[in-house]
Design an enzyme around this catalytic site. Structure first.
Site, PDB file in Angstrom:
ATOM      1  N   SER A   1       0.856  -1.189   0.000  1.00  0.00           N
ATOM      2  CA  SER A   1       0.000   0.000   0.000  1.00  0.00           C
ATOM      3  C   SER A   1       0.887   1.232   0.000  1.00  0.00           C
ATOM      4  CB  SER A   1      -0.895  -0.006   1.238  1.00  0.00           C
ATOM      5  OG  SER A   1      -1.522   1.252   1.423  1.00  0.00           O
TER       6      SER A   1
ATOM      7  N   TYR B   1      -1.749  -0.720  10.335  1.00  0.00           N
ATOM      8  CA  TYR B   1      -1.749  -0.931   8.888  1.00  0.00           C
ATOM      9  C   TYR B   1      -0.465  -0.412   8.255  1.00  0.00           C
ATOM     10  CZ  TYR B   1      -3.553  -1.187   4.117  1.00  0.00           C
ATOM     11  OH  TYR B   1      -3.738  -1.490   2.795  1.00  0.00           O
TER      12      TYR B   1
END
Length: 265
Positions: free
Chosen positions: A152, A166
């Protein structure tokens, strides 16, 4: 065949065997459709049986041979078994796409340590275990292979709204890619990651709507995106096919940002 005479042959994955985890999720479904349409044989893995059945049927309609496995890659034995089932069904394994994972959003003082650990396990440990199992099989075959993890933009950039787990997990994913790229390079196995920013999926559909909240959030986000729009699933097609095919044989240890320039500025 001289690739300069037929450069599209470099992207040919017809007949290759691809194992895709998280196949019922946003990125996993895109990967399944792309590789099915390109002629690969698929092992689709997902914990949601209904969604797994739907994407499996869709891929069969595209002409792909499909083995569907309803499970999640939560430990070493399951990851090893997935590779074994792929080989039992199709005789080999050429491509691994790890699209499984999770996110839990909470500010640091509101996040339980076990929640942080769960995100790290799903995004990092399971990716490592799957890559470990796949690499063993690919090395035994002696013909190289392709390992593609899903990272990501948050592996590179922070986020102010409770993304410590995350962001940390995706930064660790990037570290795995770089380390394994170095370790497995001599074997002909490439290890790379696709790192998207926001793209259209069931989880982000609200950001594409014509509502006051969505318009405000979208405007703030787009101020950082040189391409001036949010991502669409087809924006992931080219990068995935590149990383899964011979076209990327000289590329390993890379994080490919599918972000419209978001991380460039």
């Amino acid at each position: 065949m001289n690739v300069m005479q037929n450069p599209l042959s470099m992207f040919d994955v017809k007949g290759d065997v691809a194992l895709i985890t998280g196949a019922s999720g946003a990125f996993g479904m895109v990967a399944a459709r792309i590789l099915a349409g390109a002629g690969a044989r698929l092992v689709l893995v997902a914990g949601n049986q209904e969604a797994l059945d739907e994407i499996s049927a869709e891929c069969r309609d595209l002409g792909a041979e499909v083995l569907a496995i309803n499970t999640r890659p939560t430990d070493e034995s399951i990851c090893a078994d997935l590779v074994e089932q792929a080989v039992a069904a199709f005789g080999r394994l050429d491509i691994l796409v790890v699209a499984s994972g999770m996110n839990k959003v909470a500010l640091i003082n509101d996040m339980a340590p076990e929640t942080f650990s769960a995100v790290m396990d799903a995004n990092v440990t399971q990716s490592w275990l799957l890559a470990r199992a796949a690499a063993g099989q690919m090395k035994a075959q002696g013909e190289g292979g392709k390992i593609v993890l899903v990272s990501s933009a948050r592996g590179l950039l922070g986020h102010p709204a409770g993304y410590t787990a995350y962001c940390a997990s995706k930064a660790a994913t990037d570290g795995i890619v770089k380390a394994l790229g170095c370790e497995l390079g001599p074997t002909g196995i490439t290890v790379n990651a696709i790192a998207p920013t926001v793209f259209r999926s069931p989880l982000t559909a609200w950001m594409y709507e014509d509502t006051e909240e969505a318009t405000k959030v979208r405007a703030g986000f787009l101020a950082r995106v040189p391409k001036g729009r949010l991502g669409e699933p087809e924006d992931l097609a080219g990068p995935l096919l590149f990383l899964a095919s011979k076209a990327s044989d000289f590329y390993t240890g890379h994080i490919l940002y599918a972000d419209g320039g978001y991380t460039a500025g």
